[in-house]
Design an enzyme around this catalytic site. Structure first.
Site, PDB file in Angstrom:
ATOM      1  N   ASP A  12      30.234  59.275  -6.199  1.00  0.00           N
ATOM      2  CA  ASP A  12      29.144  58.401  -6.633  1.00  0.00           C
ATOM      3  C   ASP A  12      29.241  58.094  -8.119  1.00  0.00           C
ATOM      4  OD1 ASP A  12      27.518  57.601  -4.448  1.00  0.00           O
ATOM      5  OD2 ASP A  12      26.958  59.699  -4.184  1.00  0.00           O
ATOM      6  N   CYS A  50      32.756  68.557  -7.266  1.00  0.00           N
ATOM      7  CA  CYS A  50      32.808  68.633  -5.804  1.00  0.00           C
ATOM      8  C   CYS A  50      33.129  67.284  -5.172  1.00  0.00           C
ATOM      9  CB  CYS A  50      31.500  69.187  -5.242  1.00  0.00           C
ATOM     10  SG  CYS A  50      30.096  68.112  -5.542  1.00  0.00           S
ATOM     11  N   HIS A  92      36.048  73.806  22.514  1.00  0.00           N
ATOM     12  CA  HIS A  92      37.287  74.266  23.150  1.00  0.00           C
ATOM     13  C   HIS A  92      38.479  73.457  22.664  1.00  0.00           C
ATOM     14  CE1 HIS A  92      35.236  76.950  25.680  1.00  0.00           C
ATOM     15  NE2 HIS A  92      34.740  76.071  26.517  1.00  0.00           N
ATOM     16  N   GLU A 139      26.042  62.773 -10.826  1.00  0.00           N
ATOM     17  CA  GLU A 139      26.718  61.683 -10.122  1.00  0.00           C
ATOM     18  C   GLU A 139      26.129  60.314 -10.478  1.00  0.00           C
ATOM     19  OE1 GLU A 139      26.539  62.339  -5.874  1.00  0.00           O
ATOM     20  OE2 GLU A 139      24.458  62.955  -5.915  1.00  0.00           O
TER      21      GLU A 139
HETATM   22  C1  PEP Z   1      29.972  62.635  -4.567  1.00  0.00           C
HETATM   23  O1  PEP Z   1      29.223  61.662  -4.705  1.00  0.00           O
HETATM   24  O2  PEP Z   1      31.040  62.804  -5.196  1.00  0.00           O
HETATM   25  C2  PEP Z   1      29.625  63.699  -3.595  1.00  0.00           C
HETATM   26  C3  PEP Z   1      30.299  64.822  -3.530  1.00  0.00           C
HETATM   27  O3  PEP Z   1      28.595  63.445  -2.749  1.00  0.00           O
HETATM   28  P1  PEP Z   1      28.712  62.495  -1.459  1.00  0.00           P
HETATM   29  O4  PEP Z   1      30.161  62.101  -1.323  1.00  0.00           O
HETATM   30  O5  PEP Z   1      28.212  63.297  -0.305  1.00  0.00           O
HETATM   31  O6  PEP Z   1      27.816  61.371  -1.832  1.00  0.00           O
HETATM   32 MG    MG Z   2      27.203  61.728  -3.901  1.00  0.00          MG
END
Ligand code: PEP
Ligand code: MG
Length: 548
Positions: free
Chosen positions: A452, A499, A187, A428
């Protein structure tokens, strides 16, 4: 200065002093003193009647300020007071004697709230907050205590807010809200959006000490807040606030447009999410898909492993809501900074280099298989892909694919509906960069986890806020790695996206276009800004294989 993150429940920005609202009263905290049974019963009846009047007044206020739909919350809470389980439960407890009316109200409310919390359905879980809200109101009414009043502009800081607290506040004084808990469809979050109050939920508030009275700069566009900010940050957030509404209106006009440069390079703008209810922000900001659905939320803040069905429900709900747009589910990335006690992971000297993510899945295949089964099944409900985190070599990918094959065989043999999703990996680790060409031959796509990748490439602990000038998110080695990754992907006919946080760094968008990235996945609030940047970009993709 403290800076911390949160999930954006309503976009915007604000600077003001914090007004901290303490966690809701717990049953134990009420006075143990009590009168005779008859006197306590009378106090309870008066409390119930007063609570009812207050809810009626809140209903009227919400009706005028927010409309029928939001006002119904208080109508529903009023009906809860008529529910025999609640009011009679309080009466029965008082009749047993040796308990005050206010404490009985809290105990019965708490018991019912826990029963709601134990249910699977997220909507029913949310009702726990309503029951607590109502029973605390009765308890306060019995004690004659008044509700919190706010009479000057502030940013509310709290663990969570009840609907009645949110509505009862005078909107003109509430410039923002930062909540430790809360869900996108709670809410408080819904009301925050209706009232247009910049709000962060799931915020990393300090565990100890108080922010009450301290200056706060709230940036609910990028999902961060600062306590006791520098003058520079205050002026940045102030500028963000001043420009936000004009800019937001302009950006909303970009919904429905494809993210394509004037030179014709298509670079999809996807969203990162951490929970199924983040989908609301994904749709509001017109993401073209979800490029990173972190699945850890299912495993954290609980006492046991989530079942296959529980996971299936969460994944399929998101896949269905996206209605044919791609949803990339990242398999379990627990360990290091994300610990769940029931995994019983041994203490490690270097957890970031230890038993985390795919290493857990490959050493405990049953956990992995349960998740894969849920993802394969959800894939039959929409456009689903999945990717494995923390890959360092082709052997790990081959092991994962073997388990995927087993899962597929099992589902087929059991006649359970499923679809094999697109399978990708996160790049990563520096090892994965160096072996990118080999890895690309095994999967359908790459998604770069720059958070990472920077940590492991430049030996920069992502958790350490004291690295100062050494923490360079534009480290040349990272930018060079991106070049290697995207080239390896395209040379082998697969797509590549980013990402990690860097994907949303608008100062690098042109560089990503030049390298030929196919997708950028960012926090939902950034999608339209990123799309605007792409639509106006003069950068020319240097890779002849892209978009041909
Ligand atoms: C990253 O390492 O850039 C990633 C997207 O994964 P997380 O931040 O969840 O480790
Ligand atoms: Mg990561």
């Amino acid at each position: 200065m403290i800076s911390a993150k949160g999930r954006i429940a309503c976009q915007g920005a604000a600077c003001a002093k914090a007004f901290e609202i303490k966690a809701p009263q717990k049953a134990q905290s009420t006075s143990d003193a009590y009168l005779s049974v008859d006197e306590e019963l009378e106090r309870l009846e008066n409390g119930l009647a007063r609570a009812k009047e207050e809810l009626e007044a809140l209903y009227q206020k919400a009706l005028t300020d927010l409309g029928e739909e939001q006002a119904q919350i208080f109508e529903m809470q009023g009906m809860m007071l008529d529910d025999p389980d609640l009011a009679d439960g309080m009466r029965d407890l008082v009749k047993k004697g040796a308990i005050s009316a206010s404490k009985a109200a809290l105990l019965v409310g708490e018991e019912q709230a826990r029963a709601f919390e134990a249910l699977d359905d997220p909507y029913m879980k949310e009702r726990a907050l309503d029951v607590r809200d109502v029973s605390q109101r009765v308890s306060r009414a019995v004690e004659g205590a008044s509700n919190v009043t706010i009479s000057e502009p502030c940013i509310i800081v709290a663990d969570d807010l009840t609907p009645s607290q949110t509505v009862a506040f005078d909107r003109k004084f509430i410039l923002g809200m930062i909540l430790r808990h809360g869900a996108m469809n709670s809410h408080a979050a819904i009301l925050a959006r209706t009232m247009n109050i910049p709000t962060l939920i799931g915020a990393q508030l300090p565990e100890s000490g108080t922010l009450d009275g301290k200056m706060i700069a709230l940036d609910a566009v990028h999902g961060v807040f600062y306590a006791e900010p520098t003058d520079e940050i205050i002026s940045e957030v102030q500028t963000l606030k001043d420009n936000f509404h004009v800019r937001r209106l302009r950006l909303l006009g970009l919904r429905g447009k494809a993210s394509i440069t004037p030179q014709g390079h298509v670079i999809k703008t996807y969203a990162n999410i951490g929970r199924p209810d983040d989908v609301e922000m994904v749709l509001e900001n017109d993401a073209e898909g979800i490029g990173l659905f972190r699945s850890e939320f299912l495993f954290l803040e609980r006492d046991d492993f989530p079942s296959e069905n529980e996971q299936y429900k969460a994944y399929s709900k998101v896949a269905q809501a996206l209605n044919g747009k791609l949803v990339v589910i990242r398999t379990l990335d627990i360990g290091a900074d994300k610990q769940a006690h029931y995994f019983n992971l041994p203490h490690e000297e270097n957890p970031a280099l230890g038993m985390r993510a795919i290493r857990i899945c490959l050493t405990r295949p049953q956990i992995f298989k349960t998740q894969l089964r849920a993802i394969f099944r959800a894939s039959a409900c929409g456009n689903v892909a999945m990717m494995f985190p923390m890959i360092t070599c082709p052997e790990e990918v081959l092991d994962c694919l073997k388990i995927c094959d087993e899962v597929e065989e099992e589902l087929k043999a059991q006649n359970i509906a499923y679809k094999r999703p697109q399978i990708g990996i996160m790049i990563e680790t520096p090892a994965a960069v160096l072996l990118a060409s080999e890895l690309a031959k095994l999967v359908d796509f790459f998604s770069v986890g720059t958070n990472d990748l920077l940590q492991y490439t430049a030996a920069l602990d992502r958790q350490n806020q004291d690295l100062g000038k050494f923490y360079n998110p534009h480290h040349k080695a990272l930018l060079k790695s991106l070049e290697i990754i995207v080239k390896a992907a395209h040379d082998n006919g697969i797509w590549a996206g980013i990402c990690g946080e860097l994907g949303g760094d608008l100062s690098l968008t042109d560089y990503f276009i030049e390298l030929g990235f196919d997708e950028l996945s960012v926090t939902p609030g950034l999608i339209l800004e990123l799309r605007e940047k792409i639509l106006l970009s003069k950068a020319i993709c240097q890779n002849p294989l892209v978009n041909k």
